[in-house]
Design a protein around this motif. Structure first.
Motif, mmCIF file in Angstrom:
data_model
loop_
_atom_site.group_PDB
_atom_site.id
_atom_site.type_symbol
_atom_site.label_atom_id
_atom_site.label_comp_id
_atom_site.label_asym_id
_atom_site.label_seq_id
_atom_site.Cartn_x
_atom_site.Cartn_y
_atom_site.Cartn_z
ATOM 1 N N LEU A 94 0.832 -1.214 0.000
ATOM 2 C CA LEU A 94 0.000 0.000 0.000
ATOM 3 C C LEU A 94 0.862 1.258 0.000
ATOM 4 N N ILE A 95 1.965 1.227 0.749
ATOM 5 C CA ILE A 95 2.858 2.384 0.794
ATOM 6 C C ILE A 95 3.458 2.648 -0.584
ATOM 7 N N ILE A 96 3.971 1.591 -1.204
ATOM 8 C CA ILE A 96 4.625 1.758 -2.508
ATOM 9 C C ILE A 96 3.618 2.150 -3.573
ATOM 10 N N GLU A 97 2.448 1.513 -3.549
ATOM 11 C CA GLU A 97 1.408 1.888 -4.524
ATOM 12 C C GLU A 97 0.986 3.346 -4.319
ATOM 13 N N GLY A 98 0.941 3.769 -3.067
ATOM 14 C CA GLY A 98 0.604 5.159 -2.779
ATOM 15 C C GLY A 98 1.640 6.111 -3.340
ATOM 16 N N ILE A 99 2.904 5.722 -3.238
ATOM 17 C CA ILE A 99 3.975 6.543 -3.805
ATOM 18 C C ILE A 99 3.780 6.671 -5.316
ATOM 19 N N PHE A 100 3.491 5.548 -5.971
ATOM 20 C CA PHE A 100 3.318 5.568 -7.420
ATOM 21 C C PHE A 100 2.111 6.416 -7.834
ATOM 22 N N ARG A 101 1.040 6.323 -7.055
ATOM 23 C CA ARG A 101 -0.178 7.052 -7.417
ATOM 24 C C ARG A 101 -0.064 8.546 -7.137
ATOM 25 N N SER A 102 0.673 8.888 -6.074
ATOM 26 C CA SER A 102 0.604 10.263 -5.574
ATOM 27 C C SER A 102 1.731 11.171 -6.056
ATOM 28 N N GLY A 103 2.504 10.716 -6.996
ATOM 29 C CA GLY A 103 3.494 11.675 -7.512
ATOM 30 C C GLY A 103 4.861 11.125 -7.790
ATOM 31 N N ALA A 104 4.974 9.832 -8.081
ATOM 32 C CA ALA A 104 6.296 9.293 -8.381
ATOM 33 C C ALA A 104 6.862 9.901 -9.656
ATOM 34 N N ASP A 105 5.996 10.119 -10.651
ATOM 35 C CA ASP A 105 6.502 10.614 -11.932
ATOM 36 C C ASP A 105 7.120 12.006 -11.805
ATOM 37 N N PRO A 106 6.407 13.005 -11.236
ATOM 38 C CA PRO A 106 7.064 14.310 -11.070
ATOM 39 C C PRO A 106 8.264 14.245 -10.135
ATOM 40 N N ALA A 107 8.196 13.382 -9.117
ATOM 41 C CA ALA A 107 9.332 13.240 -8.197
ATOM 42 C C ALA A 107 10.549 12.697 -8.937
ATOM 43 N N LEU A 108 10.326 11.707 -9.799
ATOM 44 C CA LEU A 108 11.433 11.153 -10.577
ATOM 45 C C LEU A 108 12.026 12.192 -11.513
ATOM 46 N N ARG A 109 11.158 13.000 -12.129
ATOM 47 C CA ARG A 109 11.650 14.025 -13.051
ATOM 48 C C ARG A 109 12.471 15.075 -12.327
ATOM 49 N N ALA A 110 12.169 15.264 -11.043
ATOM 50 C CA ALA A 110 12.897 16.259 -10.254
ATOM 51 C C ALA A 110 14.124 15.684 -9.553
ATOM 52 N N THR A 111 14.309 14.378 -9.662
ATOM 53 C CA THR A 111 15.421 13.718 -8.978
ATOM 54 C C THR A 111 16.713 13.906 -9.765
ATOM 55 N N PRO A 112 17.779 14.374 -9.129
ATOM 56 C CA PRO A 112 19.057 14.552 -9.825
ATOM 57 C C PRO A 112 19.556 13.237 -10.425
ATOM 58 N N ALA A 113 20.240 13.336 -11.541
ATOM 59 C CA ALA A 113 20.720 12.151 -12.259
ATOM 60 C C ALA A 113 21.614 11.285 -11.384
ATOM 61 N N GLU A 114 22.445 11.919 -10.543
ATOM 62 C CA GLU A 114 23.364 11.129 -9.718
ATOM 63 C C GLU A 114 22.624 10.279 -8.694
ATOM 64 N N VAL A 115 21.458 10.749 -8.254
ATOM 65 C CA VAL A 115 20.654 9.958 -7.320
ATOM 66 C C VAL A 115 20.090 8.722 -8.020
ATOM 67 N N LEU A 116 19.618 8.901 -9.248
ATOM 68 C CA LEU A 116 19.101 7.768 -10.016
ATOM 69 C C LEU A 116 20.206 6.762 -10.322
ATOM 70 N N VAL A 117 21.399 7.260 -10.593
ATOM 71 C CA VAL A 117 22.545 6.375 -10.834
ATOM 72 C C VAL A 117 22.853 5.560 -9.575
ATOM 73 N N SER A 118 22.777 6.212 -8.423
ATOM 74 C CA SER A 118 23.035 5.521 -7.158
ATOM 75 C C SER A 118 21.970 4.450 -6.896
ATOM 76 N N ILE A 119 20.703 4.778 -7.179
ATOM 77 C CA ILE A 119 19.626 3.802 -7.003
ATOM 78 C C ILE A 119 19.865 2.603 -7.908
ATOM 79 N N ARG A 120 20.261 2.854 -9.162
ATOM 80 C CA ARG A 120 20.528 1.762 -10.100
ATOM 81 C C ARG A 120 21.702 0.914 -9.626
ATOM 82 N N ARG A 121 22.721 1.547 -9.050
ATOM 83 C CA ARG A 121 23.874 0.809 -8.540
ATOM 84 C C ARG A 121 23.463 -0.089 -7.376
ATOM 85 N N ARG A 122 22.660 0.456 -6.465
ATOM 86 C CA ARG A 122 22.174 -0.358 -5.342
ATOM 87 C C ARG A 122 21.361 -1.545 -5.862
#
Length: 225
Positions: A94-122
């Motif tokens: 429910l928490i994760i689905e809530g994240i996806f429904r409530s704004g994951a897309d704009p949050a991802l667009r606002a996330t710096p590239a280095e943070v996304l690279v770190s998430i991919r590395r993890r």
């Protein structure tokens, strides 16, 4: 005088967190099994510290649902039930689905590239550990992966709550998983695919992967209805 006092408080607070983290790692590794009793004195002697930061660390772990207080006897590792595990999987869904429904897309667009690279590395590190069947390494990278992933929504309450539930689900699962002689090929290996879906803003695929992950979690420890 005041500066010295503040420094002492900071040192104690840091020590308290270090002890809490170390004990949590012991619990997740199965070296402190469910129902295992211990006292403040025993832990203080083990780490060579005073009783105060130990008592504070143990109370923190109690608040996180990892320990139980035994009146006049000390503490013990909390034992979660099968029903608890099912409920925790549902809650994290429910928490994760809530994240996806409530704004994951704009949050991802606002996330710096280095943070996304770190998430991919993890994600890659967690997936490698899962493929190798290395449970101890997997748990560490899995928790880091989800902490970084949940942080993109910039809501500490969501991140902390999800992290707490993930720790609790691992607490339940670890003793059951360690009964298997070889975990290679049995642990969920979708971290990288999930990271890619999120980086590509493909939330439908991300949600499908989460659903598959939850089904896998329930089946893996034999709790699927």
């Amino acid at each position: 005088m005041a500066a010295g006092g503040d420094s002492s408080v900071i040192r104690r607070s840091t020590l308290r967190q270090q002890i809490a983290d170390a004990l949590r790692d012991e619990i997740l590794a199965g070296r402190l099994p469910c129902g295992h009793p211990f006292t403040v004195k025993e832990i203080a002697e083990q780490y060579g510290v005073s009783a105060t930061p130990v008592r504070e660390a143990l109370l923190d772990l109690c608040a996180q649902g990892l320990l139980d207080v035994e009146q006049h006897r000390g503490y013990k590792v909390h034992a979660f039930t099968t029903d608890d595990f099912r409920a925790m999987v549902e809650a994290r869904t429910l928490i994760i689905e809530g994240i996806f429904r409530s704004g994951a897309d704009p949050a991802l667009r606002a996330t710096p590239a280095e943070v996304l690279v770190s998430i991919r590395r993890r994600a890659d590190e967690a997936e490698r550990a899962a493929r190798a069947g290395d449970l101890d390494v997997l748990i560490g990278y899995d928790l880091r992966f989800w902490r970084e992933l949940s942080s993109i929504v910039r809501n500490a309450y969501i991140s902390d709550f999800l992290d707490r539930i993930r720790v609790q689900t691992w607490m339940y699962a670890v003793p059951l998983l360690r009964r298997q002689a070889d975990l290679r090929g049995h642990l969920w290996q979708g971290h990288s695919a999930l990271a890619d879906a999120l980086i590509d803003h493909d939330l439908a695929t991300a949600q499908r992967l989460i659903a598959e992950y939850n089904e896998h979690s329930l089946a893996l420890v034999g709790t699927r209805r």
